[in-house]
Scaffold this active site. Structure first.
Site, PDB file in Angstrom:
ATOM      1  N   ARG A 257      44.645  99.740  45.837  1.00 22.59           N
ATOM      2  CA  ARG A 257      44.323  98.372  46.245  1.00 22.59           C
ATOM      3  C   ARG A 257      45.599  97.792  46.833  1.00 22.59           C
ATOM      4  NH1 ARG A 257      46.435  93.019  44.713  1.00 22.59           N
ATOM      5  NH2 ARG A 257      44.747  91.526  44.952  1.00 22.59           N
ATOM      6  N   ASP A 259      47.906  94.954  48.041  1.00 18.63           N
ATOM      7  CA  ASP A 259      48.073  93.542  47.741  1.00 18.63           C
ATOM      8  C   ASP A 259      48.420  92.727  48.980  1.00 18.63           C
ATOM      9  OD1 ASP A 259      48.635  91.283  45.779  1.00 18.63           O
ATOM     10  OD2 ASP A 259      50.597  91.481  46.748  1.00 18.63           O
ATOM     11  N   GLU A 292      43.363  93.327  49.704  1.00 16.66           N
ATOM     12  CA  GLU A 292      43.337  91.887  49.484  1.00 16.66           C
ATOM     13  C   GLU A 292      43.852  91.264  50.762  1.00 16.66           C
ATOM     14  OE1 GLU A 292      45.152  88.404  46.589  1.00 16.66           O
ATOM     15  OE2 GLU A 292      46.396  90.092  47.185  1.00 16.66           O
ATOM     16  N   ASP A 311      37.460  87.173  47.819  1.00 11.10           N
ATOM     17  CA  ASP A 311      37.885  85.929  47.181  1.00 11.10           C
ATOM     18  C   ASP A 311      36.915  84.794  47.497  1.00 11.10           C
ATOM     19  OD1 ASP A 311      40.422  86.534  45.794  1.00 11.10           O
ATOM     20  OD2 ASP A 311      41.099  87.087  47.783  1.00 11.10           O
ATOM     21  N   ASP A 312      36.324  84.813  48.685  1.00 10.58           N
ATOM     22  CA  ASP A 312      35.349  83.776  49.032  1.00 10.58           C
ATOM     23  C   ASP A 312      34.218  83.739  48.007  1.00 10.58           C
ATOM     24  OD1 ASP A 312      36.855  83.337  51.273  1.00 10.58           O
ATOM     25  OD2 ASP A 312      35.267  83.784  52.714  1.00 10.58           O
ATOM     26  N   HIS A 314      34.193  84.844  44.882  1.00  7.51           N
ATOM     27  CA  HIS A 314      34.679  84.323  43.602  1.00  7.51           C
ATOM     28  C   HIS A 314      34.829  82.810  43.649  1.00  7.51           C
ATOM     29  CE1 HIS A 314      37.975  82.549  41.306  1.00  7.51           C
ATOM     30  NE2 HIS A 314      37.476  83.252  40.303  1.00  7.51           N
ATOM     31  N   ASP A 381      44.582  87.130  39.141  1.00  3.02           N
ATOM     32  CA  ASP A 381      45.012  85.948  39.878  1.00  3.02           C
ATOM     33  C   ASP A 381      44.226  84.713  39.463  1.00  3.02           C
ATOM     34  OD1 ASP A 381      47.189  86.286  41.558  1.00  3.02           O
ATOM     35  OD2 ASP A 381      46.011  87.220  43.143  1.00  3.02           O
ATOM     36  N   ILE A 383      42.492  83.908  36.907  1.00  2.00           N
ATOM     37  CA  ILE A 383      42.747  83.369  35.567  1.00  2.00           C
ATOM     38  C   ILE A 383      44.204  82.936  35.481  1.00  2.00           C
ATOM     39  CG2 ILE A 383      42.637  83.810  33.096  1.00  2.00           C
ATOM     40  CD1 ILE A 383      40.718  86.107  33.674  1.00  2.00           C
ATOM     41  N   GLY A 384      45.112  83.814  35.854  1.00  2.00           N
ATOM     42  CA  GLY A 384      46.534  83.554  35.695  1.00  2.00           C
ATOM     43  C   GLY A 384      47.069  82.447  36.578  1.00  2.00           C
TER      44      GLY A 384
END
Length: 596
Positions: A257, A259, A292, A311-312, A314, A381, A383-384
């Site tokens: 993956r 980044d 990503e 991400d969209d 989510h 990401d 959550i953090g």
């Protein structure tokens, strides 16, 4: 046993069949480079063309070494295969053929079978600690684990995105052989292993490249982390491409993956990366390559990459579940139902539209298969990046989260879980590091300053309560409580995940290849109905209502696959879609004409 080839790995220390080890360092800004072994005097390396320094010397596996730059500073190997202790310690020669693989016939799994479980190796107790969870995850229905970055970083606690030695597995997690044993064991359980790699920047502590290889960076382009990496240079491109190949070929990872590739300034580098890796791995192995990418560059998903983290998807689901509208959720809190419908039918929500910052973002994606998008309700990401690291189970109602989980696990997109999702873990996942001195202070204050614009952290006293990233207690608080899992092993959340993943394995995966969207329509506020023509001609339909009110709509009476309610209506009532509910049906190919 395969032979060792110097030309396969041009950077770093590579053991040869002759018994010698070949050392190579690209140091165009150094006048001289010496190989410093233990405390002995430096051995002069030979200056080659284009800034390279090389030397062959008899150094068995386990030999500690540094590079002596101009007789002024001794630095670790930027392509170190292992570090003695940390990023500032000596590098260690590693024999890549020392580990004896047990599952030698493993070729991976098709992308259509992907159910990904993202985890943090340190939070689970290192490479050996992760092994303890493999059997449980395989039984749950997970088909791949994804490791957050493990490249050597400063200290022992870090998310992994501060790595500075991308070839060296983090020493505090275990040895290279222990990492290989983890991967080998995962294969024995039928699990793929994916690695999150960071090729867009180096961390702020332990990166010595600026002393002897300034050409690694370009000062005319910036990223959020400083000067951009200069991918126009062949030496830089090969440094990262060789690293990716090392993980896939030497460690036998099953996928990578990549980044934040939007911070990689060279438009051709990613295409070359994918093409080279596909060629080197060969056609027999299943290897997954994921991105990503904030730019939503759909064209890359037709050029060697299997999928992008969506991400969209989510962001719009999070906004609908929680009602949050600050920070990047502002782009998804308005017209969220229409945006969810677009996500389910076309993948990306932003396909060239302007966000609230006035920036155009994305490319058309409706032509891509739904499996080109990795969907998730939580990840490290999301959550953090919250000040207090809260999980969704604390931010929305249980019925709504059950409905969203059914959408996640039974849609034709590729689902990803974050560690602890499967039992609705209560523990936060906070941002943690192990920096010291001025850097620690800068990280601490920078973290708190990030939230100054949030209403709930508007005053300094409230911001002071945000956990210190450098405190050991912040890391400890972020470790899932697996003792609690023992009590919840047969609870409703674990049972839900088992049920949904079994349905995905039996009903969705065999039909996923060739699946195409048949569109999605808005039923009411926070309620959407989506359909897909599956590869065998059947029609998958998901009706999801994340609102607090029932929606009056005619629903299918037959071929019901799943109802997210703990106690569903067995009366045959099809006049409405209840609040906080997902209903999933699968109409066989022979009966699918009317369903479509």
């Amino acid at each position: 046993m395969p032979s060792r080839k110097t030309e396969a790995w041009s950077h770093g220390a590579v053991m040869q069949d002759s018994g010698l080890t070949h050392f190579a360092l690209w140091a165009p800004d150094a006048f001289s480079v010496g190989l410093q072994i233990a405390d002995d005097e430096s051995l002069p390396m030979v200056a080659r063309s284009d800034g390279w320094f090389t030397l062959e010397h008899k150094c068995p596996a386990g030999t500690a070494y540094r590079f002596d730059i101009d007789g002024e500073v001794a630095v670790p190997d930027p392509a170190s295969r292992a570090q003695q202790v940390d990023v500032h310690s000596p590098s260690v020669v590693v024999d890549p053929l020392a580990y004896e693989w047990q599952n030698t016939n493993w070729l991976g799994r098709p992308w259509s079978q992907a159910v990904i479980y993202e985890l943090h190796v340190g939070a689970l107790g290192g490479y050996a600690g992760v092994e303890a969870h493999l059997a449980r995850l395989a039984a749950l229905g997970v088909t791949a684990i994804e490791l957050m970055p493990i490249a050597e970083f400063p200290g022992t606690r870090n998310w992994g995105y501060d790595g500075v030695l991308p070839y060296a597995p983090e020493a505090s997690y275990g040895t290279p052989e222990q990492l290989k044993h983890l991967i080998d064991c995962a294969h024995g359980h039928g699990l793929m292993v994916i690695l999150d790699v960071v090729y867009n920047h180096f961390g702020p502590d332990g990166n010595y490249l600026g002393r002897y290889a300034k050409g690694f960076f370009r000062h005319d382009k910036k990223t959020p982390w400083g000067d951009a990496i200069d991918f126009r240079r062949d030496e830089v491109r090969s440094f990262f491409i060789d690293n990716a190949a090392m993980w896939l070929l030497e460690y036998r990872f099953d996928g990578l993956r990549f980044d934040a590739v939007h911070a990689i300034q060279d438009p051709t580098f990613l295409q070359e990366m994918a093409g080279t890796l596909r060629e080197q791995v060969g056609p027999d192995r299943h290897v997954w390559l994921m991105l990503e990418n904030e730019h939503n560059q759909a064209h890359l998903l037709e050029q060697g990459y299997d999928a992008q983290w969506n991400d969209d998807g989510h962001n719009v689901l999070h906004a609908m579940l929680t009602g949050e509208s600050e920070a990047y959720y502002a782009d998804f809190s308005e017209d969220s139902t229409e945006k969810l419908a677009r996500c389910l039918s076309q993948g990306f929500i932003y396909q060239g539209e302007t966000n609230q910052k006035g920036e155009a973002r994305g490319e058309p994606s409706g032509h891509l298969p739904p499996s080109a998008f990795v969907l998730f309700l939580q990840n490290h990401d999301q959550i953090g990046n919250r000040a207090m690291g809260e999980r969704l189970s604390l931010l929305c109602t249980e019925p709504a989260l059950r409905a969203a989980t059914a959408l996640l696990l039974l849609s034709p997109m590729i689902p990803m879980l974050f560690m602890g999702d499967e039992w609705a873990a209560d523990e936060p996942f906070l941002f943690f590091t192990d920096h010291h001195g001025e850097l620690a202070e800068a990280v601490r204050e920078g973290r708190r300053a990030e939230f100054a614009a949030f209403d709930s952290f508007a005053n300094e006293e409230t911001r002071a309560k945000i956990p210190d990233p450098n405190a050991a207690s912040t890391f400890e608080a972020s470790r899932p409580d697996f003792a609690e899992l023992q009590f919840r092993q047969n609870g409703p959340w674990v049972q839900l995940y088992r049920q949904l993943l079994a349905l995905r394995r039996d009903e969705i995966v065999p039909r996923l290849d060739g699946a195409q969207s048949l569109g999605a329509q808005v039923l009411a506020d926070k309620a959407v109905s989506a359909k897909w023509r599956m590869g065998d001609g059947s029609v998958l339909r998901i009706d999801v209502n994340l609102s607090e009110s029932a929606v009056p709509v005619q629903l299918p009476t037959e071929h019901r696959l799943f109802d997210s309610r703990l106690q569903s209506d067995d009366t045959g009532n099809t006049q409405g879609l209840p609040a906080h509910t997902a209903l999933v049906s699968l109409v066989p190919a022979g009966a699918a004409e009317t369903a479509a």
